[in-house]
Design an enzyme around this catalytic site. Structure first.
Site, mmCIF file in Angstrom:
data_model
loop_
_atom_site.group_PDB
_atom_site.id
_atom_site.type_symbol
_atom_site.label_atom_id
_atom_site.label_comp_id
_atom_site.label_asym_id
_atom_site.label_seq_id
_atom_site.Cartn_x
_atom_site.Cartn_y
_atom_site.Cartn_z
ATOM 1 N N HIS A 112 52.763 43.370 42.743
ATOM 2 C CA HIS A 112 51.611 43.821 43.528
ATOM 3 C C HIS A 112 50.539 42.725 43.505
ATOM 4 O O HIS A 112 50.106 42.296 42.439
ATOM 5 C CB HIS A 112 51.083 45.121 42.910
ATOM 6 C CG HIS A 112 49.916 45.712 43.611
ATOM 7 N ND1 HIS A 112 50.043 46.557 44.704
ATOM 8 C CD2 HIS A 112 48.590 45.600 43.389
ATOM 9 C CE1 HIS A 112 48.847 46.942 45.114
ATOM 10 N NE2 HIS A 112 47.941 46.373 44.335
ATOM 11 N N SER A 163 50.881 44.657 38.919
ATOM 12 C CA SER A 163 49.706 43.950 39.436
ATOM 13 C C SER A 163 49.422 42.765 38.527
ATOM 14 O O SER A 163 49.222 42.930 37.323
ATOM 15 C CB SER A 163 48.480 44.870 39.460
ATOM 16 O OG SER A 163 47.312 44.071 39.582
ATOM 17 N N MET A 169 44.117 54.731 46.139
ATOM 18 C CA MET A 169 43.379 54.083 45.050
ATOM 19 C C MET A 169 42.924 55.138 44.036
ATOM 20 O O MET A 169 42.292 56.131 44.401
ATOM 21 C CB MET A 169 42.143 53.348 45.587
ATOM 22 C CG MET A 169 42.431 52.150 46.473
ATOM 23 S SD MET A 169 43.524 50.911 45.747
ATOM 24 C CE MET A 169 42.617 50.432 44.274
ATOM 25 N N ASP A 226 46.879 41.489 44.564
ATOM 26 C CA ASP A 226 45.543 41.951 44.949
ATOM 27 C C ASP A 226 44.717 40.816 45.536
ATOM 28 O O ASP A 226 44.238 39.948 44.811
ATOM 29 C CB ASP A 226 44.825 42.510 43.716
ATOM 30 C CG ASP A 226 45.418 43.836 43.281
ATOM 31 O OD1 ASP A 226 45.507 44.743 44.126
ATOM 32 O OD2 ASP A 226 45.795 43.953 42.100
ATOM 33 N N ASP A 242 47.297 53.208 42.800
ATOM 34 C CA ASP A 242 46.821 51.937 42.239
ATOM 35 C C ASP A 242 45.514 52.115 41.476
ATOM 36 O O ASP A 242 44.502 52.487 42.054
ATOM 37 C CB ASP A 242 46.622 50.972 43.427
ATOM 38 C CG ASP A 242 46.243 49.568 42.995
ATOM 39 O OD1 ASP A 242 46.260 49.286 41.787
ATOM 40 O OD2 ASP A 242 45.932 48.759 43.894
ATOM 41 N N HIS A 276 48.266 43.615 48.701
ATOM 42 C CA HIS A 276 47.174 44.586 48.886
ATOM 43 C C HIS A 276 45.908 43.829 49.297
ATOM 44 O O HIS A 276 45.287 43.162 48.475
ATOM 45 C CB HIS A 276 46.987 45.331 47.544
ATOM 46 C CG HIS A 276 45.850 46.293 47.530
ATOM 47 N ND1 HIS A 276 45.352 46.827 46.352
ATOM 48 C CD2 HIS A 276 45.106 46.837 48.532
ATOM 49 C CE1 HIS A 276 44.356 47.652 46.635
ATOM 50 N NE2 HIS A 276 44.182 47.669 47.943
ATOM 51 N N MET A 295 41.361 39.683 47.239
ATOM 52 C CA MET A 295 39.968 40.148 47.348
ATOM 53 C C MET A 295 39.106 39.071 47.980
ATOM 54 O O MET A 295 39.170 37.910 47.575
ATOM 55 C CB MET A 295 39.426 40.475 45.958
ATOM 56 C CG MET A 295 40.261 41.496 45.220
ATOM 57 S SD MET A 295 39.580 41.831 43.607
ATOM 58 C CE MET A 295 40.772 43.034 43.003
ATOM 59 N N MET A 311 42.280 43.537 50.093
ATOM 60 C CA MET A 311 40.939 44.132 49.990
ATOM 61 C C MET A 311 39.995 43.180 50.704
ATOM 62 O O MET A 311 39.301 42.372 50.098
ATOM 63 C CB MET A 311 40.581 44.331 48.518
ATOM 64 C CG MET A 311 41.309 45.515 47.897
ATOM 65 S SD MET A 311 41.376 45.454 46.103
ATOM 66 C CE MET A 311 42.847 44.472 45.895
#
Ligand code: DX5
Ligand code: ZN
Length: 212
Positions: free
Chosen positions: A30, A6, A134, A32, A172, A63, A34, A65
């Site tokens: 990975h 990540s 998660m 993220d 994660d 990923h 958001m 979110m």
């Protein structure tokens, strides 16, 4: 166990340099994403991912979110994602979103937050390529591992064996040498961010996880 790095806590002023020493020791990157609404934080979007694609051929584990993940699937595909994972707690029709991701020949994943049970995604398991459990509340890197995730990866691993499902089991949040020992037998890969990138020995830490 494979490792997905990540990069949330990377030095964004020189990503290439921050990753050069460690990137060959991990299996996935990975990413993220958001939106500031699904989680109380904003990170980066598809333009950043597209730039990152220029510096590595590693598979991208994106990923999302986001409250409305289905809005920008095409953009995340075009940016170079190999897996696109969204949250079952998001505001979209999960099956439709999986089908949309698959329509671009990209692998589809679903993530569950610490308080969401595996039961809530049971019907979707046959068509998933990844399940991301998660082990922290999504939003920030560097949090403490939540043991509630252990039984979930175990359950997913049993279901996978029993029904011959294809999904990769991923976990994660708060993954380091001392927490990964609890989950390594049940997962295919694990996301790790600060344990690798915010240490003086990133390469060694990544390899330590891989070789547990
Ligand atoms: C949290 C993110 C994680 C996080 C992992 O919302 O989904 O991927 O960056 O970072 P560490 O390994 O520091 O918990
Ligand atoms: Zn993540």
């Amino acid at each position: 166990m494979d490792v997905a790095l990540s990069i949330l806590t990377v030095d964004y002023s020189d990503v290439r340099k921050s990753l050069e020493n460690v990137i060959d020791s991990v299996d996935y990157i990975h990413l993220d994403v958001m939106d500031g609404e699904f989680v109380p934080n904003i990170s980066f979007g598809y333009s950043f991912i597209k730039s990152l694609r220029k510096i590595t051929d590693k598979p991208f584990d994106t990923h999302l979110m986001m409250v409305h993940p289905n809005k920008y699937i095409k953009e995340f595909v075009e940016a170079g994602s190999d897996y696109i994972t969204f949250h079952i707690e998001a505001d979209c029709d999960a099956k439709e979103t999986i089908d949309l991701i698959h329509s671009f020949n990209v692998k589809a994943g679903i993530s569950i937050k610490p308080n969401t049970k595996v039961d809530e995604i049971k019907d979707l398991l046959p068509c998933l390529d990844m399940v991301l459990v998660m082990s922290v509340e999504p939003g920030f890197g560097g949090q403490k591992f939540m043991p509630i995730a252990i039984d979930k990866v175990k359950e997913l691993s049993e279901l996978k064996k029993k029904y011959n499902y294809n999904y990769l089991i991923n976990i994660d949040g708060g993954i380091k040498d001392t927490t990964a020992v609890y989950i390594k037998d049940y997962v295919d890969l694990a996301v790790s961010g600060s344990y690798i990138l915010n240490s003086d020995t990133p390469k060694e830490n990544a390899l330590k996880l891989k070789n547990l």
